[in-house]
Structure formats: C-alpha cells, structure tokens
Design an enzyme around this catalytic site. Structure first.
Site, short mmCIF file in Angstrom:
data_model
loop_
_atom_site.label_atom_id
_atom_site.label_comp_id
_atom_site.label_asym_id
_atom_site.label_seq_id
_atom_site.Cartn_x
_atom_site.Cartn_y
_atom_site.Cartn_z
N SER A 176 -0.86 10.54 -6.18
CA SER A 176 -0.06 11.56 -5.49
C SER A 176 -0.87 12.84 -5.35
CB SER A 176 1.22 11.86 -6.28
OG SER A 176 2.00 10.71 -6.42
N HIS A 218 2.55 3.35 -5.62
CA HIS A 218 3.80 3.20 -6.37
C HIS A 218 4.64 2.06 -5.78
CE1 HIS A 218 3.43 7.78 -7.20
NE2 HIS A 218 3.32 7.21 -8.37
P1 ADP Z 1 3.26 10.04 -14.31
O1 ADP Z 1 3.28 11.52 -14.28
O2 ADP Z 1 4.31 9.42 -15.18
O3 ADP Z 1 1.90 9.41 -14.52
P2 ADP Z 1 2.99 9.14 -11.55
O4 ADP Z 1 3.96 9.26 -10.43
O5 ADP Z 1 1.67 9.80 -11.38
O6 ADP Z 1 3.75 9.66 -12.82
O7 ADP Z 1 2.73 7.61 -11.87
C1 ADP Z 1 3.77 6.75 -12.30
C2 ADP Z 1 3.16 5.41 -12.62
O8 ADP Z 1 2.66 4.81 -11.43
C3 ADP Z 1 1.96 5.47 -13.59
O9 ADP Z 1 1.98 4.33 -14.42
C4 ADP Z 1 0.78 5.42 -12.68
O10 ADP Z 1 -0.35 4.85 -13.34
C5 ADP Z 1 1.30 4.50 -11.58
N1 ADP Z 1 0.60 4.73 -10.33
C6 ADP Z 1 0.42 5.89 -9.66
N2 ADP Z 1 -0.30 5.70 -8.53
C7 ADP Z 1 -0.59 4.37 -8.51
C8 ADP Z 1 -1.35 3.54 -7.63
N3 ADP Z 1 -1.99 4.02 -6.57
N4 ADP Z 1 -1.43 2.24 -7.92
C9 ADP Z 1 -0.83 1.75 -9.03
N5 ADP Z 1 -0.13 2.46 -9.91
C10 ADP Z 1 -0.01 3.76 -9.66
#
Ligand code: ADP
Length: 161
Positions: free
Chosen positions: A128, A17
């Site tokens: 996560s 993130h």
């Molecule tokens: P959501 O429930 O909205 O998917 P997340 O916290 O899982 O929430 O993810 C938020 C955003 O961050 C999403 O677009 C997800 O693809 C991106 N994301 C999560 N982990 C990573 C990562 N390791 N690298 C790049 N983008 C990520």
C-alpha cells in the site's frame, strides 16, 4: 466450516491483498476482512473509506465479510469465533515481523493459528505504501489496485494540485 480473519491496515487495499483474500476464501468457510483502526501508521484513508473500497472490490465473494477492530487481532478473532488469522507473505523481508507476530499471538491464545498465503509473484513487491508514493508523484498504478481504489487515491492525493 472454519472461520478466519484477515486483519490489516488496508490503506488502501491492493491487488496483493485481494490475491491473498481469494486464496483464503477458497480454503475457509468464512473470511472476515478486519480493518485495523488503531495502527500507529496514521493512515491516509479513514476506516470508513478503507471499508468502502474493500466492499466495492469483494462483492463477488459470498463468504467474505468486512469489519473493523481496535486492539489485538487475537482478541477480535476470539470475539467473532474465528480460529485462524490469515496473513500474506511476500518475501523474506516480511518473514521476521510476521513470524514474531504469529508466535506472540499464539502465546496469547493457543486456540488461534496464523495461516500464511503467498501471493502471485506479480504482487510480491507490491505494498500500500508503494502505491501511495507512486500516485503522489504522478505515476500510474492501474496494474496494482482496482480502478475505484486508483480513483480514490488520485482524489485524495492530488486534490490540492
Ligand atoms: P499491516 O499493517 O497489518 O501489515 P497491511 O495492510 O500492510 O497491514 O497488510 C496486511 C497483510 O497483508 C499482511 O500480512 C501483509 O503481509 C499482507 N500483504 C500486504 N500486501 C501484500 C501483497 N502485495 N501480497 C501479499 N500479501 C500482502
């Protein structure tokens, strides 16, 4: 200067993130990290805890603000005057869901575009949920999350041991 929102669950925030955030903060005038409150995901951390961890890891960015929202991301974007929704794309497996969501959001509000950033390749397999699982079973997540997040995970997941 364009205002963008980066919505997500952030349960908890990971280096993936933060990598996306760093890239977005260098492109847009202001980025609001928007912690989603009403996910079906039954988060491990409360909204306040997720926000506190993000605050701790993003203080070096003067143009990043942290907020939370309920409901639709496009409505939140409109409310704060953002014209861009930022999302991260790790792999093909993200594409289908993200594509569907981006088109649906555009259908609901054609003035708001979704912009995707790709993380450093070290983070393409990081999520996560994986981090939570590793900590739950006693593994080390030091290379995947900031120190404070690691400590919070240990406190939350191993406090009954
Ligand atoms: P959501 O429930 O909205 O998917 P997340 O916290 O899982 O929430 O993810 C938020 C955003 O961050 C999403 O677009 C997800 O693809 C991106 N994301 C999560 N982990 C990573 C990562 N390791 N690298 C790049 N983008 C990520």
């Amino acid at each position: 200067m364009k205002l963008a929102i980066y919505p997500g669950t952030f349960d908890p925030v990971t280096n993936g993130h933060l990598d996306i955030l760093k890239r977005a903060a260098s492109v847009f005038g202001t980025v609001y990290i928007a912690v989603a409150q009403n996910m079906h995901k039954n988060p491990l951390f409360t909204t306040e805890e997720r926000i506190a961890m993000i605050q701790n890891c993003t203080s070096q960015y003067p143009n990043v603000k942290i907020d939370h929202f309920k409901g639709l991301a496009v409505e939140y974007a409109q409310k704060v005057g953002a014209s861009v929704i930022i999302r991260g794309l790790r792999a093909i497996s993200d594409f289908d869901y993200e594509f569907q969501m981006a088109l649906m959001n555009r259908h609901m509000n054609d003035n708001i575009d979704t912009v995707f950033f790709m993380p450093h390749e070290d983070y393409t397999y990081l999520s996560s949920s994986t981090v939570r699982e590793i900590v739950r079973f006693g593994g080390n997540v030091s290379e995947f999350v900031p120190g404070i997040v690691k400590n919070e995970l240990i406190r939350k997941l191993r406090s009954n041991e």
